[in-house]
Each structure stands twice: as structure tokens, then as C-alpha cells.
Design a protein around this motif. Structure first.
Motif, PDB file in Angstrom:
ATOM      1  N   ILE A  38     -11.092  67.616 -10.076  1.00  0.00           N
ATOM      2  CA  ILE A  38      -9.806  67.363  -9.729  1.00  0.00           C
ATOM      3  C   ILE A  38      -9.782  68.252  -8.070  1.00  0.00           C
ATOM      4  CG2 ILE A  38      -7.415  68.556  -9.808  1.00  0.00           C
ATOM      5  CD1 ILE A  38      -7.850  68.434 -12.869  1.00  0.00           C
ATOM      6  N   PRO A  39     -10.254  69.054  -7.872  1.00  0.00           N
ATOM      7  CA  PRO A  39     -10.445  69.649  -6.461  1.00  0.00           C
ATOM      8  C   PRO A  39     -11.330  68.474  -5.342  1.00  0.00           C
ATOM      9  CG  PRO A  39     -11.174  71.377  -7.941  1.00  0.00           C
ATOM     10  CD  PRO A  39     -11.089  69.984  -8.819  1.00  0.00           C
ATOM     11  N   LEU A  40     -12.267  68.112  -5.961  1.00  0.00           N
ATOM     12  CA  LEU A  40     -13.187  67.289  -5.037  1.00  0.00           C
ATOM     13  C   LEU A  40     -12.499  65.934  -4.746  1.00  0.00           C
ATOM     14  CD1 LEU A  40     -15.922  67.684  -3.655  1.00  0.00           C
ATOM     15  CD2 LEU A  40     -16.776  66.498  -5.660  1.00  0.00           C
ATOM     16  N   PHE A  41     -11.803  65.157  -5.515  1.00  0.00           N
ATOM     17  CA  PHE A  41     -11.259  64.107  -5.501  1.00  0.00           C
ATOM     18  C   PHE A  41      -9.716  63.937  -5.325  1.00  0.00           C
ATOM     19  CE2 PHE A  41     -15.537  63.174  -7.485  1.00  0.00           C
ATOM     20  CZ  PHE A  41     -16.014  62.824  -6.424  1.00  0.00           C
ATOM     21  N   LEU A  42      -8.998  64.286  -6.682  1.00  0.00           N
ATOM     22  CA  LEU A  42      -7.599  64.121  -6.762  1.00  0.00           C
ATOM     23  C   LEU A  42      -6.808  65.067  -5.627  1.00  0.00           C
ATOM     24  CD1 LEU A  42      -5.813  62.956  -8.523  1.00  0.00           C
ATOM     25  CD2 LEU A  42      -5.414  64.862 -10.039  1.00  0.00           C
ATOM     26  N   LYS A  43      -6.928  66.160  -5.423  1.00  0.00           N
ATOM     27  CA  LYS A  43      -6.389  67.194  -4.535  1.00  0.00           C
ATOM     28  C   LYS A  43      -6.661  66.540  -3.122  1.00  0.00           C
ATOM     29  CE  LYS A  43      -5.685  71.181  -7.559  1.00  0.00           C
ATOM     30  NZ  LYS A  43      -5.677  72.346  -7.438  1.00  0.00           N
ATOM     31  N   LYS A  44      -7.562  65.720  -2.895  1.00  0.00           N
ATOM     32  CA  LYS A  44      -7.979  65.455  -1.459  1.00  0.00           C
ATOM     33  C   LYS A  44      -7.226  64.073  -1.189  1.00  0.00           C
ATOM     34  CE  LYS A  44     -11.971  67.953  -0.677  1.00  0.00           C
ATOM     35  NZ  LYS A  44     -13.719  67.910  -0.242  1.00  0.00           N
ATOM     36  N   GLY A  45      -6.591  63.685  -2.536  1.00  0.00           N
ATOM     37  CA  GLY A  45      -5.738  62.312  -2.131  1.00  0.00           C
ATOM     38  C   GLY A  45      -6.328  61.142  -2.702  1.00  0.00           C
ATOM     39  N   ASN A  46      -7.418  61.223  -3.028  1.00  0.00           N
ATOM     40  CA  ASN A  46      -8.423  59.963  -3.659  1.00  0.00           C
ATOM     41  C   ASN A  46      -8.049  59.862  -5.005  1.00  0.00           C
ATOM     42  OD1 ASN A  46     -10.193  57.724  -3.746  1.00  0.00           O
ATOM     43  ND2 ASN A  46     -11.430  58.757  -2.018  1.00  0.00           N
ATOM     44  N   ILE A  47      -7.028  59.343  -5.423  1.00  0.00           N
ATOM     45  CA  ILE A  47      -6.863  58.983  -6.724  1.00  0.00           C
ATOM     46  C   ILE A  47      -7.928  57.751  -7.361  1.00  0.00           C
ATOM     47  CG2 ILE A  47      -5.161  58.152  -8.613  1.00  0.00           C
ATOM     48  CD1 ILE A  47      -2.873  58.802  -6.673  1.00  0.00           C
ATOM     49  N   ILE A  59      -8.051  66.814 -20.768  1.00  0.00           N
ATOM     50  CA  ILE A  59      -7.473  65.939 -19.040  1.00  0.00           C
ATOM     51  C   ILE A  59      -6.156  66.579 -18.660  1.00  0.00           C
ATOM     52  CG2 ILE A  59      -7.391  64.031 -17.954  1.00  0.00           C
ATOM     53  CD1 ILE A  59      -9.427  62.784 -19.851  1.00  0.00           C
ATOM     54  N   PHE A  60      -5.062  66.146 -19.439  1.00  0.00           N
ATOM     55  CA  PHE A  60      -3.926  66.722 -19.162  1.00  0.00           C
ATOM     56  C   PHE A  60      -3.693  68.068 -18.710  1.00  0.00           C
ATOM     57  CE2 PHE A  60       0.258  67.986 -20.503  1.00  0.00           C
ATOM     58  CZ  PHE A  60       1.142  67.395 -19.581  1.00  0.00           C
ATOM     59  N   LEU A  61      -4.322  69.121 -19.903  1.00  0.00           N
ATOM     60  CA  LEU A  61      -4.054  70.681 -19.607  1.00  0.00           C
ATOM     61  C   LEU A  61      -4.742  70.873 -18.119  1.00  0.00           C
ATOM     62  CD1 LEU A  61      -4.628  71.690 -23.254  1.00  0.00           C
ATOM     63  CD2 LEU A  61      -2.634  71.936 -21.808  1.00  0.00           C
ATOM     64  N   ALA A  62      -5.949  70.202 -17.945  1.00  0.00           N
ATOM     65  CA  ALA A  62      -6.738  70.567 -16.733  1.00  0.00           C
ATOM     66  C   ALA A  62      -5.767  70.263 -15.524  1.00  0.00           C
ATOM     67  CB  ALA A  62      -7.988  69.894 -16.552  1.00  0.00           C
ATOM     68  N   LEU A  63      -5.060  69.152 -15.545  1.00  0.00           N
ATOM     69  CA  LEU A  63      -4.173  68.505 -14.273  1.00  0.00           C
ATOM     70  C   LEU A  63      -3.237  69.513 -13.985  1.00  0.00           C
ATOM     71  CD1 LEU A  63      -4.049  64.843 -15.049  1.00  0.00           C
ATOM     72  CD2 LEU A  63      -5.296  65.986 -13.080  1.00  0.00           C
ATOM     73  N   LEU A  64      -2.497  69.883 -15.321  1.00  0.00           N
ATOM     74  CA  LEU A  64      -1.197  70.880 -15.496  1.00  0.00           C
ATOM     75  C   LEU A  64      -1.730  72.142 -14.806  1.00  0.00           C
ATOM     76  CD1 LEU A  64       1.581  71.269 -16.316  1.00  0.00           C
ATOM     77  CD2 LEU A  64       0.732  71.953 -18.500  1.00  0.00           C
ATOM     78  N   LEU A  65      -2.969  72.577 -15.459  1.00  0.00           N
ATOM     79  CA  LEU A  65      -3.125  74.258 -14.879  1.00  0.00           C
ATOM     80  C   LEU A  65      -3.574  74.263 -13.439  1.00  0.00           C
ATOM     81  CD1 LEU A  65      -4.035  76.938 -15.838  1.00  0.00           C
ATOM     82  CD2 LEU A  65      -6.296  76.251 -16.377  1.00  0.00           C
ATOM     83  N   SER A  66      -4.160  73.435 -12.959  1.00  0.00           N
ATOM     84  CA  SER A  66      -4.826  73.250 -11.766  1.00  0.00           C
ATOM     85  C   SER A  66      -3.506  73.062 -10.587  1.00  0.00           C
ATOM     86  CB  SER A  66      -5.608  71.806 -11.392  1.00  0.00           C
ATOM     87  OG  SER A  66      -5.850  71.825 -10.102  1.00  0.00           O
ATOM     88  N   TYR A  67      -2.565  72.343 -11.054  1.00  0.00           N
ATOM     89  CA  TYR A  67      -1.302  72.151 -10.107  1.00  0.00           C
ATOM     90  C   TYR A  67      -0.238  73.453 -10.364  1.00  0.00           C
ATOM     91  CZ  TYR A  67      -2.586  67.762  -8.204  1.00  0.00           C
ATOM     92  OH  TYR A  67      -3.233  66.721  -7.452  1.00  0.00           O
ATOM     93  N   LEU A  68      -0.272  74.045 -11.404  1.00  0.00           N
ATOM     94  CA  LEU A  68       0.184  75.309 -11.571  1.00  0.00           C
ATOM     95  C   LEU A  68      -0.286  76.460 -10.752  1.00  0.00           C
ATOM     96  CD1 LEU A  68       1.226  75.237 -15.496  1.00  0.00           C
ATOM     97  CD2 LEU A  68       2.880  75.320 -13.600  1.00  0.00           C
ATOM     98  N   MET A  69      -1.703  76.542 -10.979  1.00  0.00           N
ATOM     99  CA  MET A  69      -2.434  77.443 -10.278  1.00  0.00           C
ATOM    100  C   MET A  69      -1.927  77.343  -8.631  1.00  0.00           C
ATOM    101  SD  MET A  69      -3.517  79.526 -12.301  1.00  0.00           S
ATOM    102  CE  MET A  69      -4.429  80.723 -11.188  1.00  0.00           C
ATOM    103  N   ASP A  70      -1.887  76.034  -8.091  1.00  0.00           N
ATOM    104  CA  ASP A  70      -1.856  75.820  -6.834  1.00  0.00           C
ATOM    105  C   ASP A  70      -0.293  76.458  -6.287  1.00  0.00           C
ATOM    106  OD1 ASP A  70      -4.110  74.921  -6.310  1.00  0.00           O
ATOM    107  OD2 ASP A  70      -3.409  72.575  -6.226  1.00  0.00           O
TER     108      ASP A  70
END
Length: 345
Positions: A67-76, A131-142
Motif C-alpha cells: 500500500i505505501p509503496l504503490f497505492l499511496k503513490k497513485g499507481n493503482i 486486504i480490505f482491513l489493511a486498506l481501511l486501516l492504512s487510510y484511517l492512520m493517514d
């Protein structure tokens, strides 16, 4: 939330997941109608522990790496590809555990032999929620981090603005006071040393006490009394000011230097040399309610374009320090200027 607390929450979550899968194993009767605790401890417990550890490993690969390496850098696209790659990496591990390792200790999840494609589907389905929980938690922490940074920035801005506002001491009053003391000294007046002492007390208060968020109300009133007394000395007794304090001052606190602007404004723009129309300054305290009333006759002969700066300054400080806890009424009728301030201490 502290980092240590977050670690404890993560550990607690996976412990709950582990307990949940154990309860499911017991509830589905994998040990028969009568629970064989020996088999449970020897077979079910280690199997479920390894399965939970694999699920946690997949979760953190996704949460901390993909998630930090790809998704949060905008590369879906790269994120999706890497997620598929992670599933393919975990599939051989799952295949080996289910097909070879678990049967060795007496556990077999499937009657038929596994295929690689079926194992990949099982890895995907079993980790779909993770997978869903990781996405949710990552953006909640952000979101939490951004909110904390915003709060810190607002607090720093609040402190900086307050410090700036408190530093905006009206030089007009200080310069006039110094000139008055100089005139007293030239005339060899007996009041010159006392006036100089009072000025030093004022400056000491402004430099030391004003650093605190709140000061004893008694000290703030003593500061105002020194200001008024200096005004009287500088005018050689021709400054007519009625200053009155009523109510219980003891144990009450107030923001430092929050009242001086109103008195300076009265001295600067008001008439204080007429005995029949003195400046009225009344302070009262009752049930944690502080009130200040300042009345003065307007001196029409004085023209000062900076007259509103002091009042604008104190209005802003009141809004920052006492939001929803103060009322300020500024009124001008005919030749009388009135300030009515109320603060909930």
C-alpha cells in the motif's frame, strides 16, 4: 495515540482472530462430539496458530509494503499487480502446509489432493477481508496523522498569534510615561523615583508574568493600578480617574495584559483633565463572572489614525482565549465612549 499503544492493539486484534478460529474449530466438531483436549493441544492449536500467523503475514505485507509503496503513490495498476504477486507467493506456502506439513501432525483440511489453482483461490478468499482491513486501516492512520498534524499546527499558530498579540504593547503609552518621568526628573520632583519604580514594576510584569496562560487577577489589577498611578503622576495630579474594584478577587485568574488596552485607549483618546467628567473604570467579580466597565469623554482635539489597533488586538485575544466565554460591547453615544466587557473566568 502512542506507538506502543498501537502495537498492543495490533497484537490484541490477532489474538482475537486466533481465539475466533479456535472457537470455530471447536464449534464445527472437528474433534468429535466429545472434545479431546490432547488432540486439541497437539493438533488443532498449532495448526490454527500457523494459519493465523500466515494471515497476519499477508496482512502486514500488504499494509506495510504494498500500500505505501504503490497505492499511496497513485499507481493503482502496480498495486493490483503486486497484490496478485503476493497471493502467488503465499500460494506455495499454503499448498505445502495443507498438502504436506499439516497431514504429518494429523490434520487434513481436504479429502482430495489440492491443486495449485485451488490453493490460490483459497489464499485470495481467506485474505479478502484482510486486504480490505489493511486498506481501511492504512487510510484511517493517514487521516489520524493529518488530523494530529493539523491540531499541532493550529496549536502552534494559536501560541504564535497570542505571543505576537501580547508583544504588541502600545508604544504610545510607554513613550509618554518615559517622557513624563523625564519631566519629573528635570523638575527634581519627589515623585520621580517612585514613578521610575512603578515603571520598572510594569515592565517586569509585562516581561515575566505575561508568559503564563493565566495570572492571578489580583496581580493584573495591581498592574492596572500602577498604570493609573503613573498616569496621575505624569499629569501632576491633573488626571482625574475613578478606579473601583468590587467583589472577591482572591483565587481568581485571568489572561495577562487582556485589560490594559481598554485603559490605554481611554487615556489616549479620552478627556482626563476635567474633574467633573473623569474617566470611569469599574471592575467587578461575582460567581466566576468578571466585568469591566470603562467610560470616558471623547477628546475631539486628538486625531490618531492608529487608534483602532489596540482594540482590534484585544478583540482577537479575547476570541482566542475566551471563545464563547466573553461579551464585549463597545459603544459611542454623543461624546461618551463606553466599553463593557464580561468574561466567564
Amino acid at each position: 495515540m502512542k506507538k506502543q499503544t498501537l502495537i498492543y492493539l495490533h497484537i490484541g486484534y490477532w489474538l482475537l482472530v486466533f481465539v475466533q478460529v479456535l472457537l470455530v474449530a471447536l464449534g464445527t466438531g472437528v474433534l468429535g462430539t466429545q472434545i479431546a483436549w490432547g488432540l486439541f493441544l497437539r493438533i488443532v492449536l498449532p495448526v490454527k496458530l500457523i494459519q493465523t500467523a500466515c494471515a497476519a503475514a499477508f496482512f502486514y505485507v500488504n499494509y506495510l509494503l504494498l500500500i505505501p509503496l504503490f497505492l499511496k503513490k497513485g499507481n493503482i495498476f502496480k498495486y493490483i499487480v503486486s497484490l496478485v504477486g503476493a497471493i502467488l507467493v503465499f500460494t506455495p506456502l499454503y499448498y505445502y502446509l495443507e498438502q504436506h506439513f499439516f497431514p504429518l501432525i494429523g490434520w487434513k483440511s481436504y479429502e482430495l489432493d489440492l491443486t495449485f489453482s485451488f490453493a490460490a483461490m483459497v489464499v485470495l478468499s481467506s485474505n479478502f477481508l484482510n486486504i480490505f482491513l489493511a486498506l481501511l486501516l492504512s487510510y484511517l492512520m493517514d487521516w489520524r496523522t493529518l488530523r494530529m498534524e493539523k491540531e499541532i499546527a493550529e496549536k502552534e499558530q494559536f501560541k504564535t498569534e497570542l505571543a505576537f498579540l501580547k508583544s504588541q504593547v502600545n508604544p504610545h503609552y510607554l513613550f509618554n510615561t518615559i517622557n513624563d518621568i523625564y519631566a519629573l526628573a528635570q523638575q527634581q520632583s519627589e515623585e520621580a523615583p517612585e514613578a521610575l519604580l512603578k515603571l520598572s514594576e510594569l515592565l517586569r510584569y509585562m516581561l515575566r508574568e505575561s508568559d503564563d496562560a493565566d495570572v492571578p487577577l489580583a496581580k493584573e489589577i495591581a498592574y492596572l493600578e500602577n498604570v493609573i498611578e503613573l498616569q496621575r503622576m505624569g499629569q501632576k495630579g491633573k488626571s482625574f480617574i475613578n478606579f473601583k474594584v468590587t467583589g472577591e478577587v482572591k483565587d481568581q485568574k485571568i489572561a495577562p495584559l487582556i485589560l490594559i488596552n481598554f485603559i490605554e485607549n481611554a487615556f489616549k483618546h479620552g478627556v482626563f483633565k476635567e474633574a467633573d467628567e473623569p474617566i470611569q473604570i469599574e471592575l467587578s467579580i461575582a460567581d466566576k463572572q468578571f466585568s469591566m466597565l470603562v467610560k470616558n469623554k471623547i477628546n475631539t482635539s486628538r486625531k490618531d489614525k492608529t487608534g483602532g489597533i489596540g482594540l482590534a488586538n484585544v478583540k482577537r485575544r479575547l476570541a482566542l482565549i475566551y471563545p464563547q466565554r466573553h461579551q464585549l460591547r463597545i459603544d459611542q453615544q454623543n461624546s461618551t465612549f463606553t466599553i463593557d466587557l464580561k468574561i466567564a473566568l
